[in-house]
Design an enzyme around this catalytic site. Sequence first.
Site, short mmCIF file in Angstrom:
data_model
loop_
_atom_site.label_atom_id
_atom_site.label_comp_id
_atom_site.label_asym_id
_atom_site.label_seq_id
_atom_site.Cartn_x
_atom_site.Cartn_y
_atom_site.Cartn_z
CB SER A 70 -0.93 0.01 1.20
OG SER A 70 -2.02 -0.85 0.95
CE LYS A 73 -3.87 0.80 -1.38
NZ LYS A 73 -4.37 0.11 -0.21
CE1 TYR A 194 -4.65 -1.04 -4.32
CE2 TYR A 194 -5.15 -3.38 -4.47
CZ TYR A 194 -4.88 -2.25 -3.71
OH TYR A 194 -4.83 -2.34 -2.34
CE1 TYR A 246 -4.47 1.68 4.65
CE2 TYR A 246 -2.95 0.56 6.11
CZ TYR A 246 -3.34 0.91 4.85
OH TYR A 246 -2.61 0.50 3.79
CB VAL A 264 -0.21 -5.41 4.11
CG1 VAL A 264 0.18 -6.04 2.79
CG2 VAL A 264 -0.79 -6.43 5.05
N1 GLN Z 1 -2.29 -5.38 -2.04
C1 GLN Z 1 -2.78 -5.29 -0.69
C2 GLN Z 1 -4.30 -5.44 -0.71
O1 GLN Z 1 -4.90 -4.95 -1.60
C3 GLN Z 1 -2.38 -3.96 -0.10
C4 GLN Z 1 -2.85 -3.77 1.32
C5 GLN Z 1 -1.90 -3.00 2.22
O2 GLN Z 1 -0.71 -2.91 2.02
N2 GLN Z 1 -2.45 -2.51 3.31
O3 GLN Z 1 -4.89 -6.03 0.14
#
Ligand code: GLN
Length: 310
Positions: A70, A73, A194, A246, A264
Amino acid sequence: VSPLSDAADLEPLLEGIMDEVAPLKQEGEVNDYIPAMDHLDEENLAIALSDVNGNEVAVGDADVEFAIQSVSKVFALALALEKVGPDLWERVNREPSGDPFNSLVQLEHEEGIPRNPMINAGSLVVADVLLETCGDAQVELLDLMQRLAGDDLAIDDQVYTEERRGGDRNRAMAHLMGSFGNLTHEVDEVLDLYVHHCAVRMTTRQLARAARFLANDGVDPTSGDVIVSEPLARRINAIMLTCGTYDAAGEFAFSVGLPCKSGVSGSILAVVPDRMGAAVFSPPLDDSGNSNAGREALHLLSERLDLSIF
Ligand code: GLN
């Protein structure tokens, strides 16, 4: 004066922080919903700083590569904002969600408009915008990340393949947004872009470097390239501060006081405006999906180097 002119002197300080936070690795859990990431080493721990003048300092496992998940992003958002500017805000909001990164509940109530671009739903909309506005979105986004990291970057093929095939929750979000007319491409196509940017591999050192354009009014300090305009850079930082970690964004603002974005795989990228990019890495996560030892490392770093923006 370089923000890191005393880089050599900082090493012992960073090593000390690593020693202090190391026990927190045991209290977190490495993510298990993406089995292709089971190679992550829960013992890994790293801190890297990279200033706007090109000075760097890194300790621990700062050259271990991992899929940045993530954290990507932020780069996707920067590219999309550069392409469509404020029009993006018609399709994604700028409010913290107060929910986990992969939550579906708000999307139904809020008619397919995701809370912010730092959660999965919001980033799927960003991917849809990139498909609309780039010639080859995958290539263009990877190219941006490579320029910012200052190196060629690889894709973690296993993570990419697995998340492309699966990703039931992400698919569900994409379909729900599509039903409200907030997705213009096929779900498979959006998901493909994505999960591709989530699977880009970087090291902690490269992440700290790649964060610097946001500390430098949108300009990549190495090349002098304008990645985004200054007002956009400020706004990306605001979104990272309020939404980048988050449901723990309030706690991060309180204890770290910097725009941050977590992933993550256990990395967290932080922006120290006008000074430097920072990154930490430690795979075990806390309940909110942020690196457990990484969060505390950033807290101590911010406190000891007086980095908070507040
Ligand atoms: N590719 C992971 C997902 O879509 C990214 C989530 C993350 O890093 N929090 O679940």
